[in-house]
Write a protein that holds these residues in place. Structure first.
Motif, PDB file in Angstrom:
ATOM      1  N   SER A  37      58.063  36.853  -4.779  1.00 49.74           N
ATOM      2  CA  SER A  37      59.001  37.958  -4.574  1.00 49.74           C
ATOM      3  C   SER A  37      58.212  39.230  -4.239  1.00 49.74           C
ATOM      4  CB  SER A  37      59.857  38.195  -5.822  1.00 49.74           C
ATOM      5  OG  SER A  37      59.110  38.833  -6.832  1.00 49.74           O
ATOM      6  N   PRO A  38      58.715  40.030  -3.322  1.00 52.19           N
ATOM      7  CA  PRO A  38      58.002  41.269  -2.972  1.00 52.19           C
ATOM      8  C   PRO A  38      57.762  42.177  -4.183  1.00 52.19           C
ATOM      9  CG  PRO A  38      59.724  40.833  -1.371  1.00 52.19           C
ATOM     10  CD  PRO A  38      59.904  39.838  -2.487  1.00 52.19           C
ATOM     11  N   SER A  39      58.751  42.298  -5.050  1.00 56.70           N
ATOM     12  CA  SER A  39      58.581  43.175  -6.213  1.00 56.70           C
ATOM     13  C   SER A  39      57.556  42.604  -7.185  1.00 56.70           C
ATOM     14  CB  SER A  39      59.917  43.418  -6.914  1.00 56.70           C
ATOM     15  OG  SER A  39      60.463  42.193  -7.386  1.00 56.70           O
ATOM     16  N   GLY A  40      57.536  41.294  -7.352  1.00 53.56           N
ATOM     17  CA  GLY A  40      56.551  40.666  -8.233  1.00 53.56           C
ATOM     18  C   GLY A  40      55.139  40.797  -7.694  1.00 53.56           C
ATOM     19  N   MET A  57      59.751  39.819 -16.179  1.00 55.21           N
ATOM     20  CA  MET A  57      59.838  38.820 -15.115  1.00 55.21           C
ATOM     21  C   MET A  57      59.496  37.425 -15.636  1.00 55.21           C
ATOM     22  SD  MET A  57      58.178  40.677 -11.823  1.00 55.21           S
ATOM     23  CE  MET A  57      59.231  40.269 -10.449  1.00 55.21           C
ATOM     24  N   ARG A 117      49.598  46.228  -8.549  1.00 55.92           N
ATOM     25  CA  ARG A 117      49.390  47.445  -9.344  1.00 55.92           C
ATOM     26  C   ARG A 117      48.641  47.135 -10.637  1.00 55.92           C
ATOM     27  NH1 ARG A 117      54.986  48.558  -8.184  1.00 55.92           N
ATOM     28  NH2 ARG A 117      55.408  48.179 -10.405  1.00 55.92           N
ATOM     29  N   ASP A 145      54.148  48.635 -16.044  1.00 54.16           N
ATOM     30  CA  ASP A 145      53.976  47.464 -15.196  1.00 54.16           C
ATOM     31  C   ASP A 145      53.826  46.185 -16.023  1.00 54.16           C
ATOM     32  OD1 ASP A 145      54.221  48.796 -12.775  1.00 54.16           O
ATOM     33  OD2 ASP A 145      52.065  49.170 -12.608  1.00 54.16           O
ATOM     34  N   GLU A 149      54.020  43.116  -5.677  1.00 57.99           N
ATOM     35  CA  GLU A 149      53.620  44.519  -5.801  1.00 57.99           C
ATOM     36  C   GLU A 149      53.241  44.852  -7.242  1.00 57.99           C
ATOM     37  OE1 GLU A 149      52.778  48.527  -5.253  1.00 57.99           O
ATOM     38  OE2 GLU A 149      52.779  46.844  -3.871  1.00 57.99           O
ATOM     39  N   LEU A 150      53.990  44.340  -8.177  1.00 62.93           N
ATOM     40  CA  LEU A 150      53.711  44.563  -9.595  1.00 62.93           C
ATOM     41  C   LEU A 150      52.333  44.013  -9.963  1.00 62.93           C
ATOM     42  CD1 LEU A 150      54.724  45.405 -12.422  1.00 62.93           C
ATOM     43  CD2 LEU A 150      55.749  43.146 -12.597  1.00 62.93           C
ATOM     44  N   ALA A 185      57.172  45.269 -17.297  1.00 65.13           N
ATOM     45  CA  ALA A 185      57.982  44.701 -16.218  1.00 65.13           C
ATOM     46  C   ALA A 185      57.568  43.255 -15.942  1.00 65.13           C
ATOM     47  CB  ALA A 185      57.847  45.545 -14.953  1.00 65.13           C
ATOM     48  N   THR A 197      54.955  35.734  -7.735  1.00 61.13           N
ATOM     49  CA  THR A 197      54.198  36.204  -6.572  1.00 61.13           C
ATOM     50  C   THR A 197      54.962  36.049  -5.262  1.00 61.13           C
ATOM     51  OG1 THR A 197      53.080  34.064  -6.331  1.00 61.13           O
ATOM     52  CG2 THR A 197      51.949  35.765  -7.634  1.00 61.13           C
TER      53      THR A 197
END
Length: 86
Positions: free
Chosen positions: A69-72, A34, A78, A27, A74-75, A30, A67
């Motif tokens: 973006s949905p993937s950001g 980003m 986590r 994470d 979620e990252l 990742a 923040t």
């Protein structure tokens, strides 16, 4: 931030093993990807230097781009969760 959260955060920041473990996580890698997407090293350095001097405008924009973006989002959730477990 509540006082007990601040002391817990301070404990985590002082625990090099925990920081190293989280920093080496997929994470964290990742998130680093980003952060560097669309930014060169010089731009990131300038953003960090400006933030250290008190101008956090560009840093806020960079964080907002992650923040939003949905993937950001979620990252970051986590990563936050992994710190709370420590």
């Amino acid at each position: 931030m509540k006082q007990n959260n601040q002391s817990k955060l301070q404990q985590i920041l002082n625990d090099k093993a925990v920081l190293e473990q989280v920093a080496k996580s997929p994470d964290a890698k990742a998130l680093a990807n980003m952060l560097t997407q669309g930014q060169d090293q010089a731009s990131l350095k300038r953003i960090a230097e400006n933030a250290a001097k008190g101008d956090t405008t560009q840093l806020n924009q960079l964080i907002q781009s992650i923040t939003s973006s949905p993937s950001g989002a979620e990252l970051l959730r986590r990563l936050s969760s992994s710190f709370e477990k420590k």
